[in-house]
Design a protein around this motif. Structure first.
Motif, PDB file in Angstrom:
ATOM      1  N   ASN A 111      34.051 101.703  17.063  1.00 50.71           N
ATOM      2  CA  ASN A 111      34.156 100.692  18.118  1.00 50.71           C
ATOM      3  C   ASN A 111      35.662 100.289  17.976  1.00 50.71           C
ATOM      4  O   ASN A 111      35.799  99.071  18.404  1.00 50.71           O
ATOM      5  CB  ASN A 111      33.242  99.637  17.945  1.00 50.71           C
ATOM      6  CG  ASN A 111      31.786 100.036  17.860  1.00 50.71           C
ATOM      7  OD1 ASN A 111      31.353 101.217  18.518  1.00 50.71           O
ATOM      8  ND2 ASN A 111      30.799  99.477  17.033  1.00 50.71           N
ATOM      9  N   LEU A 112      36.584 100.776  17.561  1.00 50.71           N
ATOM     10  CA  LEU A 112      37.982 100.243  17.555  1.00 50.71           C
ATOM     11  C   LEU A 112      38.505 101.028  18.782  1.00 50.71           C
ATOM     12  O   LEU A 112      38.568 102.092  19.006  1.00 50.71           O
ATOM     13  CB  LEU A 112      38.733 100.489  16.491  1.00 50.71           C
ATOM     14  CG  LEU A 112      38.179  99.841  15.317  1.00 50.71           C
ATOM     15  CD1 LEU A 112      39.272 100.286  13.908  1.00 50.71           C
ATOM     16  CD2 LEU A 112      38.061  98.298  15.334  1.00 50.71           C
ATOM     17  N   ASP A 113      39.335 100.264  19.705  1.00 52.16           N
ATOM     18  CA  ASP A 113      40.270 100.909  20.701  1.00 52.16           C
ATOM     19  C   ASP A 113      41.449 100.708  20.361  1.00 52.16           C
ATOM     20  O   ASP A 113      41.822 100.400  19.525  1.00 52.16           O
ATOM     21  CB  ASP A 113      39.860 100.114  22.090  1.00 52.16           C
ATOM     22  CG  ASP A 113      40.138  98.450  21.976  1.00 52.16           C
ATOM     23  OD1 ASP A 113      40.883  97.990  21.336  1.00 52.16           O
ATOM     24  OD2 ASP A 113      39.601  97.880  22.983  1.00 52.16           O
ATOM     25  N   SER A 114      42.377 101.085  21.432  1.00 53.15           N
ATOM     26  CA  SER A 114      43.920 101.201  20.996  1.00 53.15           C
ATOM     27  C   SER A 114      44.304  99.645  20.508  1.00 53.15           C
ATOM     28  O   SER A 114      45.289  99.643  19.758  1.00 53.15           O
ATOM     29  CB  SER A 114      44.678 101.758  22.034  1.00 53.15           C
ATOM     30  OG  SER A 114      44.394 101.073  23.359  1.00 53.15           O
ATOM     31  N   ILE A 115      44.035  98.826  21.243  1.00 52.65           N
ATOM     32  CA  ILE A 115      44.342  97.428  21.160  1.00 52.65           C
ATOM     33  C   ILE A 115      43.917  96.820  19.747  1.00 52.65           C
ATOM     34  O   ILE A 115      44.737  96.271  18.869  1.00 52.65           O
ATOM     35  CB  ILE A 115      44.013  96.367  22.096  1.00 52.65           C
ATOM     36  CG1 ILE A 115      44.633  96.856  23.627  1.00 52.65           C
ATOM     37  CG2 ILE A 115      44.247  94.934  21.836  1.00 52.65           C
ATOM     38  CD1 ILE A 115      44.214  96.004  24.686  1.00 52.65           C
ATOM     39  N   ASP A 116      42.632  97.054  19.196  1.00 51.66           N
ATOM     40  CA  ASP A 116      42.332  96.826  18.090  1.00 51.66           C
ATOM     41  C   ASP A 116      43.210  97.332  16.875  1.00 51.66           C
ATOM     42  O   ASP A 116      43.537  96.695  15.952  1.00 51.66           O
ATOM     43  CB  ASP A 116      40.758  97.350  17.682  1.00 51.66           C
ATOM     44  CG  ASP A 116      39.756  96.619  18.643  1.00 51.66           C
ATOM     45  OD1 ASP A 116      39.987  95.171  18.777  1.00 51.66           O
ATOM     46  OD2 ASP A 116      38.668  97.006  18.930  1.00 51.66           O
ATOM     47  N   ARG A 117      43.517  98.872  16.974  1.00 50.47           N
ATOM     48  CA  ARG A 117      44.080  99.629  15.991  1.00 50.47           C
ATOM     49  C   ARG A 117      45.633  98.890  15.813  1.00 50.47           C
ATOM     50  O   ARG A 117      46.186  98.824  14.999  1.00 50.47           O
ATOM     51  CB  ARG A 117      44.057 101.101  16.389  1.00 50.47           C
ATOM     52  CG  ARG A 117      42.840 101.741  16.191  1.00 50.47           C
ATOM     53  CD  ARG A 117      43.046 103.154  16.275  1.00 50.47           C
ATOM     54  NE  ARG A 117      43.128 103.605  17.652  1.00 50.47           N
ATOM     55  CZ  ARG A 117      42.151 103.990  18.624  1.00 50.47           C
ATOM     56  NH1 ARG A 117      41.117 103.603  18.406  1.00 50.47           N
ATOM     57  NH2 ARG A 117      42.555 104.239  19.726  1.00 50.47           N
ATOM     58  N   LYS A 118      46.031  98.588  17.301  1.00 56.44           N
ATOM     59  CA  LYS A 118      47.284  98.061  17.289  1.00 56.44           C
ATOM     60  C   LYS A 118      47.486  96.634  16.280  1.00 56.44           C
ATOM     61  O   LYS A 118      48.495  96.400  15.686  1.00 56.44           O
ATOM     62  CB  LYS A 118      47.946  98.082  18.546  1.00 56.44           C
ATOM     63  CG  LYS A 118      49.528  97.499  18.806  1.00 56.44           C
ATOM     64  CD  LYS A 118      50.019  97.678  20.145  1.00 56.44           C
ATOM     65  CE  LYS A 118      51.512  97.482  20.175  1.00 56.44           C
ATOM     66  NZ  LYS A 118      52.080  97.469  21.544  1.00 56.44           N
ATOM     67  N   ILE A 119      46.575  95.890  16.565  1.00 56.76           N
ATOM     68  CA  ILE A 119      46.429  94.612  15.840  1.00 56.76           C
ATOM     69  C   ILE A 119      46.381  95.015  14.461  1.00 56.76           C
ATOM     70  O   ILE A 119      47.060  94.094  13.834  1.00 56.76           O
ATOM     71  CB  ILE A 119      45.180  93.857  16.480  1.00 56.76           C
ATOM     72  CG1 ILE A 119      45.292  93.460  17.930  1.00 56.76           C
ATOM     73  CG2 ILE A 119      44.782  92.824  15.424  1.00 56.76           C
ATOM     74  CD1 ILE A 119      44.168  92.710  18.365  1.00 56.76           C
ATOM     75  N   LEU A 120      45.696  95.804  13.881  1.00 56.59           N
ATOM     76  CA  LEU A 120      45.370  96.331  12.453  1.00 56.59           C
ATOM     77  C   LEU A 120      46.945  96.557  11.875  1.00 56.59           C
ATOM     78  O   LEU A 120      47.423  96.049  10.894  1.00 56.59           O
ATOM     79  CB  LEU A 120      44.488  97.272  12.369  1.00 56.59           C
ATOM     80  CG  LEU A 120      43.128  96.869  12.398  1.00 56.59           C
ATOM     81  CD1 LEU A 120      41.959  98.000  12.468  1.00 56.59           C
ATOM     82  CD2 LEU A 120      42.578  95.778  11.687  1.00 56.59           C
ATOM     83  N   ARG A 121      47.573  97.251  12.568  1.00 53.01           N
ATOM     84  CA  ARG A 121      48.827  97.909  12.353  1.00 53.01           C
ATOM     85  C   ARG A 121      49.865  96.734  12.098  1.00 53.01           C
ATOM     86  O   ARG A 121      50.419  96.477  11.206  1.00 53.01           O
ATOM     87  CB  ARG A 121      49.539  98.937  13.371  1.00 53.01           C
ATOM     88  CG  ARG A 121      48.740 100.258  13.113  1.00 53.01           C
ATOM     89  CD  ARG A 121      49.590 101.421  13.991  1.00 53.01           C
ATOM     90  NE  ARG A 121      48.812 102.546  14.436  1.00 53.01           N
ATOM     91  CZ  ARG A 121      47.970 102.567  15.540  1.00 53.01           C
ATOM     92  NH1 ARG A 121      48.073 101.698  16.365  1.00 53.01           N
ATOM     93  NH2 ARG A 121      47.276 103.643  15.501  1.00 53.01           N
ATOM     94  N   LEU A 156      37.269  91.680  13.953  1.00 47.79           N
ATOM     95  CA  LEU A 156      37.849  92.574  13.193  1.00 47.79           C
ATOM     96  C   LEU A 156      37.540  92.130  11.516  1.00 47.79           C
ATOM     97  O   LEU A 156      37.384  92.661  10.605  1.00 47.79           O
ATOM     98  CB  LEU A 156      39.326  93.012  13.047  1.00 47.79           C
ATOM     99  CG  LEU A 156      39.522  93.726  14.446  1.00 47.79           C
ATOM    100  CD1 LEU A 156      41.104  93.737  14.930  1.00 47.79           C
ATOM    101  CD2 LEU A 156      39.141  95.230  14.429  1.00 47.79           C
ATOM    102  N   GLU A 157      37.813  90.907  11.152  1.00 49.57           N
ATOM    103  CA  GLU A 157      37.800  90.177  10.200  1.00 49.57           C
ATOM    104  C   GLU A 157      36.060  90.285   9.800  1.00 49.57           C
ATOM    105  O   GLU A 157      35.465  90.600   8.696  1.00 49.57           O
ATOM    106  CB  GLU A 157      38.174  88.740  10.059  1.00 49.57           C
ATOM    107  CG  GLU A 157      39.696  88.590  10.062  1.00 49.57           C
ATOM    108  CD  GLU A 157      40.214  87.250  10.253  1.00 49.57           C
ATOM    109  OE1 GLU A 157      39.314  86.346  10.386  1.00 49.57           O
ATOM    110  OE2 GLU A 157      41.346  86.897  10.444  1.00 49.57           O
ATOM    111  N   HIS A 158      35.468  89.857  10.743  1.00 43.54           N
ATOM    112  CA  HIS A 158      33.920  89.441  10.481  1.00 43.54           C
ATOM    113  C   HIS A 158      33.185  91.244  10.421  1.00 43.54           C
ATOM    114  O   HIS A 158      32.195  91.097   9.416  1.00 43.54           O
ATOM    115  CB  HIS A 158      33.427  88.969  11.775  1.00 43.54           C
ATOM    116  CG  HIS A 158      31.935  88.874  11.571  1.00 43.54           C
ATOM    117  ND1 HIS A 158      31.070  88.025  10.889  1.00 43.54           N
ATOM    118  CD2 HIS A 158      30.802  89.727  12.246  1.00 43.54           C
ATOM    119  CE1 HIS A 158      29.837  88.273  11.300  1.00 43.54           C
ATOM    120  NE2 HIS A 158      29.641  89.234  11.769  1.00 43.54           N
ATOM    121  N   GLU A 159      33.700  92.112  11.055  1.00 43.90           N
ATOM    122  CA  GLU A 159      33.193  93.394  10.849  1.00 43.90           C
ATOM    123  C   GLU A 159      33.696  93.941   9.684  1.00 43.90           C
ATOM    124  O   GLU A 159      33.320  95.223   9.228  1.00 43.90           O
ATOM    125  CB  GLU A 159      33.499  94.224  12.099  1.00 43.90           C
ATOM    126  CG  GLU A 159      32.432  93.687  13.171  1.00 43.90           C
ATOM    127  CD  GLU A 159      33.021  94.617  14.581  1.00 43.90           C
ATOM    128  OE1 GLU A 159      33.931  95.547  14.514  1.00 43.90           O
ATOM    129  OE2 GLU A 159      32.192  94.330  15.682  1.00 43.90           O
TER     130      GLU A 159
END
Length: 155
Positions: free
Chosen positions: A3-13, A44-47
């Motif tokens: 369930n991670l889109d490109s924005i989620d992955r960018k946030i993590l990076r 992202l923290e909660h999951e």
């Protein structure tokens, strides 16, 4: 990566580069407004994608100039001894990382010490007193070539 889109992955990076970044700065870098960016970060923290935020401290400046990678072999391969060792390392401050490994050794630990005398004390009086430890193979780090603390995030 569920369930991670490109924005989620960018946030993590971006958070791996600088966990101290403000939500406003993070939002600008991912081209969203602050509210959805904040909500994504909290999700992202909660999951469990983000486990915690830490400060990376310079070991030399706090007088821990020696890093040692120790391969540990237990006296016997059984559930009791594995659990005993894993429990023991949780309480030892000098051990900053511990991995249950395959191959010739059972565990790999990373240890910080002030100097060789301090490491000798640690090995004899702390590690050496854990009953299930059979042997210790110490490898001293001469120089740290790369230590990013980052996890690669696929595109």
């Amino acid at each position: 990566m569920y369930n991670l889109d490109s924005i989620d992955r960018k946030i993590l990076r971006l958070l791996q580069q600088n966990a101290n970044i403000t939500v406003k700065e993070l939002a600008a870098k991912v081209n969203l407004s602050t509210s959805p960016t904040f909500e994504r970060q909290k999700r992202l923290e909660h999951e469990g994608y983000i486990k915690r935020y830490i400060a990376v401290v310079d070991s030399y400046k706090v007088h821990n100039g020696i890093q040692v990678l120790c391969n540990i072999r237990l006296t016997k391969h059984c559930d009791k001894f594995i659990k005993e060792f894993m429990h023991a390392v949780q309480t030892i401050e000098e051990i900053t990382e511990c991995y249950n490994t395959s191959g010739e050794f059972d565990f790999l630990i990373k240890v910080y010490a002030k100097d060789m005398k301090a490491y000798q004390h640690f090995m004899l009086n702390i590690l050496g007193k854990i009953d299930c430890v059979g042997s210790i193979h110490s490898v001293f780090v001469i120089d740290e070539t790369k230590n990013t603390k980052k996890v690669p995030i696929p595109a």
